[in-house]
Design a protein around this motif. Structure first.
Motif, PDB file in Angstrom:
ATOM      1  N   UNK A 200       0.975  -1.250   0.082  1.00 29.75           N
ATOM      2  CA  UNK A 200       0.123  -0.080   0.094  1.00 29.75           C
ATOM      3  C   UNK A 200       1.041   1.193   0.066  1.00 29.75           C
ATOM      4  N   UNK A 201       1.975   1.142   0.884  1.00 30.81           N
ATOM      5  CA  UNK A 201       2.900   2.345   0.657  1.00 30.81           C
ATOM      6  C   UNK A 201       3.757   2.337  -0.648  1.00 30.81           C
ATOM      7  N   UNK A 202       3.709   1.333  -1.785  1.00 32.04           N
ATOM      8  CA  UNK A 202       4.489   1.363  -3.032  1.00 32.04           C
ATOM      9  C   UNK A 202       5.614   0.557  -2.791  1.00 32.04           C
ATOM     10  N   UNK A 203       5.568  -0.320  -1.899  1.00 29.38           N
ATOM     11  CA  UNK A 203       7.107  -0.902  -1.479  1.00 29.38           C
ATOM     12  C   UNK A 203       6.867  -2.463  -2.049  1.00 29.38           C
ATOM     13  N   UNK A 204       7.582  -2.880  -3.037  1.00 28.25           N
ATOM     14  CA  UNK A 204       7.364  -4.058  -3.392  1.00 28.25           C
ATOM     15  C   UNK A 204       7.866  -5.365  -2.501  1.00 28.25           C
ATOM     16  N   UNK A 205       7.414  -6.477  -2.610  1.00 28.18           N
ATOM     17  CA  UNK A 205       7.680  -7.220  -1.555  1.00 28.18           C
ATOM     18  C   UNK A 205       8.339  -8.559  -2.049  1.00 28.18           C
ATOM     19  N   UNK A 206       9.465  -9.473  -1.181  1.00 28.23           N
ATOM     20  CA  UNK A 206       9.886 -10.568  -1.523  1.00 28.23           C
ATOM     21  C   UNK A 206       9.313 -11.394  -0.247  1.00 28.23           C
ATOM     22  N   UNK A 207       8.664 -12.401  -0.546  1.00 27.79           N
ATOM     23  CA  UNK A 207       8.374 -13.477   0.394  1.00 27.79           C
ATOM     24  C   UNK A 207       8.359 -14.987   0.347  1.00 27.79           C
ATOM     25  N   UNK A 208       8.407 -15.630   1.339  1.00 26.50           N
ATOM     26  CA  UNK A 208       8.275 -17.063   1.257  1.00 26.50           C
ATOM     27  C   UNK A 208       7.087 -17.399   0.936  1.00 26.50           C
ATOM     28  N   UNK A 209       6.717 -18.581   0.504  1.00 29.39           N
ATOM     29  CA  UNK A 209       5.308 -18.906  -0.182  1.00 29.39           C
ATOM     30  C   UNK A 209       4.442 -19.399   1.147  1.00 29.39           C
ATOM     31  N   UNK A 210       4.109 -18.722   1.870  1.00 32.36           N
ATOM     32  CA  UNK A 210       3.182 -18.999   3.211  1.00 32.36           C
ATOM     33  C   UNK A 210       2.061 -18.278   3.162  1.00 32.36           C
ATOM     34  N   UNK A 211       0.918 -19.004   3.549  1.00 37.24           N
ATOM     35  CA  UNK A 211      -0.423 -18.390   3.727  1.00 37.24           C
ATOM     36  C   UNK A 211      -0.838 -18.092   2.459  1.00 37.24           C
ATOM     37  N   UNK A 212      -1.222 -16.760   2.512  1.00 32.30           N
ATOM     38  CA  UNK A 212      -1.743 -16.168   1.352  1.00 32.30           C
ATOM     39  C   UNK A 212      -0.892 -14.962   0.752  1.00 32.30           C
ATOM     40  N   UNK A 213       0.293 -15.412   1.003  1.00 32.75           N
ATOM     41  CA  UNK A 213       1.307 -14.251   0.528  1.00 32.75           C
ATOM     42  C   UNK A 213       1.431 -14.192  -0.800  1.00 32.75           C
ATOM     43  N   UNK A 214       1.189 -15.242  -1.509  1.00 27.78           N
ATOM     44  CA  UNK A 214       1.191 -15.036  -3.112  1.00 27.78           C
ATOM     45  C   UNK A 214       0.110 -14.520  -3.704  1.00 27.78           C
ATOM     46  N   UNK A 215      -1.077 -14.634  -3.067  1.00 28.00           N
ATOM     47  CA  UNK A 215      -2.383 -14.213  -3.309  1.00 28.00           C
ATOM     48  C   UNK A 215      -2.194 -12.737  -3.338  1.00 28.00           C
ATOM     49  N   UNK A 216      -1.781 -12.076  -2.396  1.00 29.50           N
ATOM     50  CA  UNK A 216      -1.771 -10.937  -2.135  1.00 29.50           C
ATOM     51  C   UNK A 216      -0.648 -10.144  -3.073  1.00 29.50           C
ATOM     52  N   UNK A 217       0.639 -10.667  -3.190  1.00 28.64           N
ATOM     53  CA  UNK A 217       1.566 -10.071  -3.944  1.00 28.64           C
ATOM     54  C   UNK A 217       1.251 -10.268  -5.571  1.00 28.64           C
ATOM     55  N   UNK A 218       0.701 -11.418  -6.005  1.00 29.43           N
ATOM     56  CA  UNK A 218       0.354 -11.524  -7.151  1.00 29.43           C
ATOM     57  C   UNK A 218       1.743 -11.303  -8.264  1.00 29.43           C
ATOM     58  N   UNK A 219       1.447 -10.554  -9.256  1.00 28.84           N
ATOM     59  CA  UNK A 219       2.734 -10.341 -10.099  1.00 28.84           C
ATOM     60  C   UNK A 219       3.607  -8.982  -9.908  1.00 28.84           C
TER      61      UNK A 219
END
Length: 295
Positions: free
Chosen positions: A215-234
């Protein structure tokens, strides 16, 4: 004599749900926000309470609100009443969490971080489930690859007095690269100080820090946990859990784009914020809760 009782998380669901039922409340709603019931990191007492909730889920609540699709799936498998499980994703104040260059500059000056430095950060308490050791190992790979960075760690226990994390940083030669800021209340400003937010957890449900960073315009790197992939998308990077090499590679890729492809980097930042504004606003969450409560 409330019209509706809404409880939050296992212990409250059980105790509050039983109390409301005995008091004659007709509309009782539970909320669950966790996916790690099968994890070794979950306390036995928590699992016991969750099992009791699963047994009583057919009797007490009218609906069981899950903060993410993964939460719904996990608890259906655990024995909760499937027909009562519904999903309402977390919502965020997109005005409070928004790009802010002034905050970015103020905090970078405060912590003696150069404006041109590549800053990664992780907001999350010091706990085995957050797997800070994985992040530290990934950072050691970054350093060995001559990748220049500063890391900001924010959350309970992430202070120099914590000998465990301090010794880990010393062992990996990262003491000059990492700033331990402990618990902070100015999370929107912290997010704006970063170039990327990293989540190294072994388990999550719907990780708020990812959405707050985006929401602050900061891209994310995350492990594949919970719904992280759903939130991050592409709009960011997803890697396997407990894989420091993949984590380091994703961070370096993000850094390379920022340094060499400024136009592409701005597009990623804009798309990250747009995804939260479009799909995870606070207004949307409130509207969905009201629809469930009042129907």
């Amino acid at each position: 004599k409330p019209d509706i009782v809404q409880t939050w998380m296992y212990h409250a669901d059980l105790i509050g749900g039983v109390a409301a039922k005995i008091s004659g409340v007709k509309k009782i709603f539970w909320n669950i926000r966790y996916t790690g019931l099968s994890s070794d990191y979950t306390k036995k007492s928590t699992k016991t309470i969750a099992k009791l909730c699963a047994l009583m889920s057919r009797w007490i609540p009218e609906k069981i609100i899950c903060c993410a699709p993964k939460v719904k799936t996990t608890h259906a498998e655990f024995g909760y009443a499937k027909e009562k499980l519904v999903v309402v994703n977390n919502g965020y104040d997109i005005h409070q969490f928004s790009p802010n260059k002034i905050d970015r500059n103020i905090l970078r000056r405060k912590y003696n971080i150069n404006e041109n430095s590549f800053v990664l950060g992780m907001v999350g308490r010091y706990n085995p489930i957050k797997d800070h050791a994985n992040l530290v190992e990934a950072m050691s790979i970054l350093k060995a690859s001559s990748f220049e960075f500063t890391c900001v760690l924010v959350g309970g226990g992430l202070v120099p007095e914590n000998k465990e994390i301090l010794n880990l940083l010393i062992d990996y030669g990262l003491i000059k690269n990492v700033k331990l800021l402990g618990q902070q209340s100015n999370i929107p400003a912290i997010m704006n100080m970063l170039d990327i937010h990293v989540l190294s957890s072994v388990s999550e449900a719907f990780p708020n820090v990812i959405a707050e960073a985006m929401a602050c315009g900061i891209p994310c790197v995350s492990t594949n946990v919970g719904d992280a992939q759903l939130i991050i998308g592409c709009t960011g990077w997803i890697v396997r859990t407990q894989n420091s090499t993949e984590l380091a590679t994703a961070i370096m890729e993000a850094g390379k784009i920022k340094q060499q492809e400024s136009q592409k980097w701005e597009h990623i930042k804009n798309e990250a914020r747009k995804r939260i504004v479009d799909d995870y606003s606070l207004d949307s969450m409130i509207r969905k809760y009201n629809d469930i409560w009042l129907n």
